[in-house]
Design a protein around this motif. Structure first.
Motif, PDB file in Angstrom:
ATOM      1  N   TYR A 136       0.845  -1.206   0.000  1.00  0.00           N
ATOM      2  CA  TYR A 136       0.000   0.000   0.000  1.00  0.00           C
ATOM      3  C   TYR A 136       0.880   1.256   0.000  1.00  0.00           C
ATOM      4  N   THR A 137       1.898   1.257   0.866  1.00  0.00           N
ATOM      5  CA  THR A 137       2.787   2.418   0.978  1.00  0.00           C
ATOM      6  C   THR A 137       3.506   2.703  -0.330  1.00  0.00           C
ATOM      7  N   ALA A 138       3.976   1.650  -0.990  1.00  0.00           N
ATOM      8  CA  ALA A 138       4.696   1.828  -2.256  1.00  0.00           C
ATOM      9  C   ALA A 138       3.790   2.442  -3.322  1.00  0.00           C
ATOM     10  N   VAL A 139       2.597   1.902  -3.467  1.00  0.00           N
ATOM     11  CA  VAL A 139       1.688   2.389  -4.510  1.00  0.00           C
ATOM     12  C   VAL A 139       1.155   3.780  -4.151  1.00  0.00           C
ATOM     13  N   LEU A 187       8.713   3.529   3.940  1.00  0.00           N
ATOM     14  CA  LEU A 187       9.147   4.003   2.630  1.00  0.00           C
ATOM     15  C   LEU A 187      10.571   4.538   2.714  1.00  0.00           C
ATOM     16  N   VAL A 188      11.412   4.179   1.748  1.00  0.00           N
ATOM     17  CA  VAL A 188      12.755   4.751   1.614  1.00  0.00           C
ATOM     18  C   VAL A 188      12.771   5.488   0.276  1.00  0.00           C
ATOM     19  N   ALA A 189      12.564   6.785   0.319  1.00  0.00           N
ATOM     20  CA  ALA A 189      12.462   7.589  -0.904  1.00  0.00           C
ATOM     21  C   ALA A 189      13.850   7.964  -1.400  1.00  0.00           C
ATOM     22  N   ARG A 190      14.092   7.665  -2.687  1.00  0.00           N
ATOM     23  CA  ARG A 190      15.356   8.061  -3.299  1.00  0.00           C
ATOM     24  C   ARG A 190      15.037   8.915  -4.534  1.00  0.00           C
ATOM     25  N   ALA A 191      15.411   8.451  -5.735  1.00  0.00           N
ATOM     26  CA  ALA A 191      15.276   9.339  -6.896  1.00  0.00           C
ATOM     27  C   ALA A 191      14.529   8.729  -8.070  1.00  0.00           C
ATOM     28  N   SER A 192      13.872   7.595  -7.890  1.00  0.00           N
ATOM     29  CA  SER A 192      13.261   6.921  -9.042  1.00  0.00           C
ATOM     30  C   SER A 192      11.776   7.202  -9.215  1.00  0.00           C
ATOM     31  N   VAL A 193      11.227   8.101  -8.404  1.00  0.00           N
ATOM     32  CA  VAL A 193       9.799   8.439  -8.505  1.00  0.00           C
ATOM     33  C   VAL A 193       9.647   9.933  -8.736  1.00  0.00           C
ATOM     34  N   ALA A 194       8.846  10.283  -9.744  1.00  0.00           N
ATOM     35  CA  ALA A 194       8.556  11.675 -10.046  1.00  0.00           C
ATOM     36  C   ALA A 194       7.148  11.761 -10.612  1.00  0.00           C
ATOM     37  N   HIS A 239      20.852   3.607 -11.283  1.00  0.00           N
ATOM     38  CA  HIS A 239      20.878   5.047 -11.572  1.00  0.00           C
ATOM     39  C   HIS A 239      19.622   5.420 -12.350  1.00  0.00           C
ATOM     40  N   PRO A 240      18.777   6.284 -11.762  1.00  0.00           N
ATOM     41  CA  PRO A 240      18.917   6.893 -10.440  1.00  0.00           C
ATOM     42  C   PRO A 240      18.665   5.888  -9.318  1.00  0.00           C
ATOM     43  N   ALA A 241      19.080   6.234  -8.108  1.00  0.00           N
ATOM     44  CA  ALA A 241      18.907   5.352  -6.954  1.00  0.00           C
ATOM     45  C   ALA A 241      17.428   5.022  -6.776  1.00  0.00           C
ATOM     46  N   LEU A 242      17.160   3.765  -6.434  1.00  0.00           N
ATOM     47  CA  LEU A 242      15.791   3.240  -6.402  1.00  0.00           C
ATOM     48  C   LEU A 242      15.042   3.581  -5.114  1.00  0.00           C
ATOM     49  N   SER A 243      13.877   4.185  -5.269  1.00  0.00           N
ATOM     50  CA  SER A 243      12.960   4.327  -4.135  1.00  0.00           C
ATOM     51  C   SER A 243      12.337   2.960  -3.860  1.00  0.00           C
ATOM     52  N   THR A 244      12.122   2.647  -2.607  1.00  0.00           N
ATOM     53  CA  THR A 244      11.656   1.305  -2.267  1.00  0.00           C
ATOM     54  C   THR A 244      10.965   1.313  -0.911  1.00  0.00           C
TER      55      THR A 244
END
Length: 352
Positions: free
Chosen positions: A170-173, A340-347, A296-301
């Motif tokens: 749920y958190t990821a989506v 959630l570990v937010a990095r750079a793969s979501v925009a 690259h970019p670092a994965l959000s997960t």
């Protein structure tokens, strides 16, 4: 070889009785000893290098001060090693030794290992399995305090510590939805494991709460060959992502079953000329840092709380071993949240 310092040595140096030293060092309540005497005894014990006799203490408490940790493959799986570390450090903090056995899923080795642990009179056992499986507890452990780790049993009397896979999905989506995505694909393996169904349930709940209709064509499964390896999962992720991204109306974001699947999705996106996250947002599950930071970019997960799970399982087990008689009812079935570990793969999605 230097002689071991005992209670008699501390008593002689402090000028008090052996009984007084024993009461102070063991924290016996209700025994008369002045604050000055206590301070002197503790200081002298430290100066002399006194260490308690664990064997004698175990005999007195009728406990071995050891617990067993039996796993199918957790001890040899890099991304789950923190589960062992969490258990080991929690046990050490209570003066308990952790005896680790990895069976590799071999039923006969498991049987012999349990037998050897019980012969050594362990105070309890952690029984661990990968991927939040539903397991049958070996009959030989029924009379021994046991806690399941990253696994569940149909018998509710057996306590367990597991990740909240539904909440994690749920958190990821929800992270993708909050960035404006409405068409979200999911790349998964074909393995028959509870974690898969639970993460899909989290995916569906997040869509429903956002008023987005569930489209089964957006959930694509591919087999992992070889099974359960990093290369196998990455290959499955690549094939699943290629199918999703080659469709007429492609998704603007992908939720991947794990970080290894995500690595394959990155490769598929690159081959199709899609950039992450400019053209496609990707989010994984597990937080395998060697993978997430290398992409690259670092994965959000979403992070599986491996360390916390190991520590909580030990806490539950010690609570059972310190309670005389049968375990209390009902026994805790504990679920730990997946942050959630937010990095750079979501925009935000591109304007198509």
């Amino acid at each position: 070889m230097a002689r071991r310092i005992g209670i008699k040595d501390v008593a002689a140096a402090a000028g008090v009785s052996v009984t007084t030293v024993s009461h102070i060092l063991n924290g016996v309540q209700g025994k008369r000893a002045s604050a000055e005497t206590r301070e002197r005894v503790l200081r002298i014990a430290d100066e002399l290098g006194y260490a308690p006799n664990g064997l004698a203490r175990g005999l007195r408490l009728q406990r071995s001060q050891t617990i067993g940790f039996i796993s199918d493959e957790i001890a040899t799986t890099p991304h789950a090693a923190r589960m062992v570390l969490g258990a080991q450090e929690a046990a050490a903090a209570h003066g308990v030794l952790l005896l680790l056995v990895n069976t590799g899923g071999d039923a006969e080795l498991e049987r012999r290992s349990i037998e050897m642990l019980l012969q050594r009179q362990v105070d309890g056992v952690l029984y661990a399995a990968m991927f939040h499986r539903v397991v049958s507890l070996p009959e030989s452990l029924r009379a021994t305090p046991t806690v399941l780790l990253d696994a569940r049993c149909e018998d509710p009397a057996i306590p367990s510590v597991v990740p909240d896979e539904v909440q994690g999905g749920y958190t990821a989506v929800r992270e993708l939805i909050d960035h404006g995505h409405r068409r979200i694909g999911m790349a998964v393996p074909t393995e028959d494991i509870p974690a898969l169904g639970l993460r899909i349930e989290g995916y569906r709940r997040a869509l429903a709460d956002a008023g987005i209709s569930y489209d089964p064509s957006l959930v694509v499964a591919e087999p992992t060959v070889p099974t359960e390896t990093t290369a196998g999962h990455a290959a499955a992720g690549y094939r699943a992502a290629r199918r999703l991204l080659s469709a007429g109306e492609r998704p603007t974001a992908l939720f991947c079953f794990n970080d290894r699947i995500s690595a394959g999705a990155y490769r598929a996106a690159a081959e199709l000329g899609l950039s992450v996250p400019g053209d496609l947002s990707v989010i994984g599950f597990d937080n395998q840092e060697l993978i997430c930071e290398a992409l690259h970019p670092a994965l959000s997960t979403v992070q599986l709380p491996h360390y916390e799970m190991g520590a909580r399982a030990v806490a539950q087990l010690l609570a059972l071993t310190e309670t005389p008689g049968p375990p209390p009812r009902p026994v805790s079935q504990e679920m730990l949240s997946c942050p959630l570990v937010a990095r750079a793969s979501v925009a935000s999605p591109p304007r198509l």
